[in-house]
Structure formats: C-alpha cells, structure tokens
Design a protein around this motif. Structure first.
Motif, mmCIF file in Angstrom:
data_model
loop_
_atom_site.group_PDB
_atom_site.id
_atom_site.type_symbol
_atom_site.label_atom_id
_atom_site.label_comp_id
_atom_site.label_asym_id
_atom_site.label_seq_id
_atom_site.Cartn_x
_atom_site.Cartn_y
_atom_site.Cartn_z
ATOM 1 N N VAL A 13 0.945 -1.139 -0.021
ATOM 2 C CA VAL A 13 -0.181 0.052 -0.048
ATOM 3 C C VAL A 13 0.782 1.124 0.012
ATOM 4 N N THR A 17 1.594 3.907 -3.282
ATOM 5 C CA THR A 17 0.959 5.234 -2.883
ATOM 6 C C THR A 17 2.027 6.071 -3.087
ATOM 7 N N SER A 250 0.704 4.311 6.092
ATOM 8 C CA SER A 250 0.339 3.224 5.520
ATOM 9 C C SER A 250 1.502 1.816 6.124
ATOM 10 N N SER A 255 -0.603 0.372 12.146
ATOM 11 C CA SER A 255 -0.954 1.824 11.598
ATOM 12 C C SER A 255 -1.863 2.516 13.093
ATOM 13 N N ALA A 373 -4.159 5.342 5.061
ATOM 14 C CA ALA A 373 -4.271 4.499 3.964
ATOM 15 C C ALA A 373 -4.004 3.200 4.560
ATOM 16 N N PHE A 374 -4.821 2.388 5.406
ATOM 17 C CA PHE A 374 -4.533 1.146 6.143
ATOM 18 C C PHE A 374 -5.921 0.456 6.368
ATOM 19 N N SER A 384 -4.326 -2.190 -3.521
ATOM 20 C CA SER A 384 -3.222 -1.259 -3.369
ATOM 21 C C SER A 384 -3.005 -0.170 -4.319
ATOM 22 N N THR A 387 -6.197 2.461 -3.945
ATOM 23 C CA THR A 387 -5.895 3.145 -2.637
ATOM 24 C C THR A 387 -4.924 4.417 -2.996
#
Ligand SMILES: Cc1cc2nc3c(=O)[nH]c(=O)nc-3n(C[C@H](O)[C@H](O)[C@H](O)COP(=O)(O)OP(=O)(O)OC[C@H]3O[C@@H](n4cnc5c(N)ncnc54)[C@H](O)[C@@H]3O)c2cc1C
Length: 412
Positions: A13, A17, A250, A255, A373-374, A384, A387
């Motif tokens: 992820v 990103t 992430s 997280s 983002a998790f 992934s 996101t």
C-alpha cells in the motif's frame, strides 16, 4: 504544487502510494523500520481478487462462526490468551453484519474494487509490469450440491456487479480446467478475469525499482510519533524529527499505534494468516484454487505452490502457531492427491483488519495533513493501486475517483 511527502510503511500500500505521488510530481520519501515488503506484503497469496466484493461480515455470519471456532486448528480461531482483547472488535464486526450496514459496506467495497481494477491496469502500464502477472483465473470449489447451492446467492451478487464467471456442475468440467483434483469436488465457480502476481514480494520490489529509478528514496526508520504543525506534520524518529507537508500512514497492522499519537482511536486488529510455499514441481497448478468450505487457497508462486489462508484473531505479539500451516498442508494433500509437500517454507502474516471489512482511506480527523491508508484486511494487494490513486487525489485537493465517506477514519 510540488509537496514534500513522507510515506510510512514500505508494504504494497505504501509503495503503490509513493509511486503515484511521485508520478504526480511530488517529492516522496518512504520510511520503514524493516525494509521493503518486510511484513504482510511479502508472503500473501498474490491474488488480485477483484471478484471478492462481499464484506466478510455478512448477515447470518455470527450464527456460523461458533461452529468454525469449535476446531482449534479450523479456518477461524481465537487463542484463549487473546479472547478478551478481541471482544470489542467482534462486537463491531457483528454490528457491520446487520442488513442495512451490510448493504452500505457492499456498495463501498464494489466501488473500491472496480476502481482498483482500473488503477492496477494503469499501474502495470506505468512500471512495465505485465511480465510479473499471471492471468489464469480462479476456481472456487464445492464438495456437494448443497454447498454449491448455498453459494449461489453470492454468485448472483457477482453477476449483478458485472463480474464474469462460469458455473461448473460436474467433476468432468472441473477436471478440464484443473486436472488432478480430488473427486470430492463436485461443483465450482470459475472466474476467468481473476489474476495473480508471480510473487507478491517481487511485485512490491518491482514497484520500488520504478520508484527509485525516478529518484525516490526508501529509508530505514522506525516512526515513533506524529504531530500536526502549521501547514504540515512533524514525524518523530529515534534520532530526531523530520517535517513534511503531508504524511501518508500506511503501516499495515501497526498503523493504529501511530494514529493514536494523533488522538485517533481506530479499531484495527490483525487477522493472522498462515501458509507454506512449496518449490517448483510440487504440482501442476493451472490457476488459483479456493477451497471455500475450508478457508484456504492454493496459488502458483514462482512456479511453486503456496498453500495458505486461515484466520487467527491473535493480535500482534503472540508467537505464531505453525500447526495451522501444517493443517492446511495436510488438507491440501487430500484435495490435490499428487501434491508433493516436501521442501516447503512456512510463513505467518498480519492482515490489517477493520471490523467492517473495508479500509480507512482519508485524513486523520485531528490532523488533516496526515492521510490514512490502512486496514485492507484480506485485500491489500488487490486494492493497493486503487488506494494509491485515492490518496494522491486527496493530497492534491482533487475530487477522489470514488466517494470516500464510507472509508473515513471517524466512522467508528
Ligand atoms: C496468508 C495471507 C494471504 C493473503 N493473500 C492476499 C491476496 O491473495 N490478495 C490480497 O489482495 N491480499 C492478501 N492478503 C492481505 C495482504 O497481504 C495485506 O492486506 C497487505 O499486504 C497489507 O499491506 P500493507 O502495505 O498495508 O501492510 P504491510 O505489508 O504489513 O506493510 C506495513 C509496513 O509498515 C512498516 N511499519 C509498521 N510500523 C512502522 C513504524 N512505526 N515505523 C516504520 N515502519 C513501520 C512495517 O515494517 C511494514 O513493512 C493476504 C494476507 C495473508 C496474511
């Protein structure tokens, strides 16, 4: 406008990103305490499972769960040492399974899946990644007419959402697609557009190579704390602090620890999963196989076979119980009678799971320059690339490609 961005976590992820933010012209550093794909993104089944739109918390699931829990090595387990700790998460899970909530979550999951599928196509093109993909489809296997009939509403749901599939109602039809299966499997559903990566760790490393080739940096740091500052965020490390315009959190199943330093209490837990990867030649596996009633899958990894799955609600610190991996392998030997189970490597990973089966994607309520983002649970690889694009639009102040309200951090 170019921004200084720190991405925390070099799993699939975080790396996806970082790459998307870099593509949009930002200056991006990735911090990870261990390295690239050091945790859950290393050993998963490698599937882009865009067909799996149904949230885990389905109406009626709480009637089935106690039966699964009776077998301590069964598909779902809660170690006694963790039973009390997981209780609040289970309560939220149950709430998410109520019919009205379920419909909303289903809608959110469908939109994230459709967007993620398109985003993956763009990501593969960006990094010239087609050679790392296997487009062989997937078969979900059933052991009786009754089990098959019980699955039909889920297939109908897939049909309604435009997912292609073929239902196979005889052993012969199954054997045409995958020879060598036990005759216990009488029915199946085949999804031709399902795809897998050759190796999820190597796929993450491939994305990292593209990120580095364009000047991106991956640095080994453990992040201890996040603090909002004027127009940005302060990141505290063991040896000092670094400021950035934006931070993307992430860090997978860990997280919530960092979210807590911002005052956000997110009910993230881990669904621990196990597998064994067998070397090349273990079995002539033609596609990804899902043994629906047993909670595990067989996937081809580097031409070997990975047998894995199971859900153990056991937190982040209890030692692994590799009997689970052995139990799955024993079952796989029965289901694939020619399987050579010698020479395998065992692994356990921490799925980062929220009780309503969908991730958190969006700003921290208390620190809007931190984007979360998790919590992608069973589907972090699958979602992934999607996101990554959502996070990047939020940082750029653009309208996100799908509505993000269902994924907000303050929904709990
Ligand atoms: C058995 C199993 C099979 C699976 N199969 C599939 C599948 O086929 N398809 C699919 O889509 N998904 C699958 N999943 C789920 C998928 O693997 C995860 O959802 C995904 O890997 C999560 O990625 P991530 O980047 O969020 O987290 P991770 O990959 O866990 O990365 C998080 C990173 O953050 C770092 N980190 C944590 N805390 C800090 C800190 N304080 N400072 C610095 N760094 C930190 C860690 O070192 C780690 O590298 C499977 C999972 C399991 C367990």
């Amino acid at each position: 406008m170019m921004q200084q961005i720190i991405v925390i976590g070099a799993g699939i992820v975080g790396i996806s990103t970082a790459l998307e933010l870099q593509r949009r012209g930002h200056s991006v550093r990735v911090f990870d305490r261990s390295g690239v794909a050091a945790e859950t993104s290393a050993g998963n089944a490698g599937a882009f499972a865009f067909t799996e739109v149904e949230p885990l918390a389905t109406p009626g699931i709480m009637r089935k769960a106690p039966k699964w829990l009776l077998d301590p090595l069964g598909p779902l387990s809660i170690p006694p040492a963790y039973a009390l700790k997981i209780a609040p998460w289970m309560l939220r899970f149950w709430r998410a399974s109520r019919a009205d909530r379920y419909q909303k979550l289903l809608g959110a999951q469908v939109s994230l899946m459709q967007h993620s599928s398109a985003a993956l196509t763009r990501q593969i093109a960006l990094v010239d990644g087609e050679a790392r993909m296997q487009r062989d489809g997937q078969m979900q296997l059933y052991e009786s007419e009754a089990e098959y009939r019980a699955s039909l509403p889920t297939w109908e749901l897939r049909r309604r959402h435009g997912i292609d599939f073929e239902l196979l109602e005889s052993r012969e039809a199954i054997a045409e697609r995958q020879p060598g299966l036990s005759p216990r499997f009488t029915h199946a559903g085949f999804t031709p557009n399902w795809m897998n990566t050759i190796d999820p760790k190597a796929w993450t490393e491939h994305l990292v190579q593209a990120f580095r080739d364009r000047g991106g940096q991956i640095e080994t740091h453990e992040v201890l704390n996040l603090t909002p500052i004027e127009n940005g965020v302060r990141v505290t490390l063991a040896n000092g602090t670094v400021d950035a315009d934006h931070v993307v959190l992430s860090a997978g199943a860990w997280s919530h620890h960092l979210a807590q330093t911002l005052g956000d209490h997110i009910p993230l837990e881990t669904e621990r999963g196990y597998n064994t990867t067998l070397p090349e030649g273990a079995f002539d596996l033609r596609m990804h196989l899902t043994f629906s009633g047993h909670g595990f899958v067989a996937s081809r990894i580097n031409n070997g076979v990975r047998i894995g799955g199971a859900v153990e609600l056991g937190g982040l610190t209890l030692p692994p119980n590799f009997k689970r991996a052995e139990t799955l392998l024993d079952k796989a030997r029965q289901f694939l009678p020619g399987l050579n189970t010698e020479g395998g490597t065992q692994w356990m990973g921490f799925r980062p799971s929220l009780p309503d089966s969908i991730p958190v994607i969006g700003p921290s309520p208390g620190a809007p320059n931190v984007i979360y983002a998790f919590g992608h649970g069973h589907l972090g690889l699958t979602q992934s690339a999607g996101t990554a694009e959502i996070v990047a639009t939020l940082i750029d102040g653009q309208a996100p490609p799908i509505p993000t309200t269902p994924f907000a951090a303050n929904r709990f």
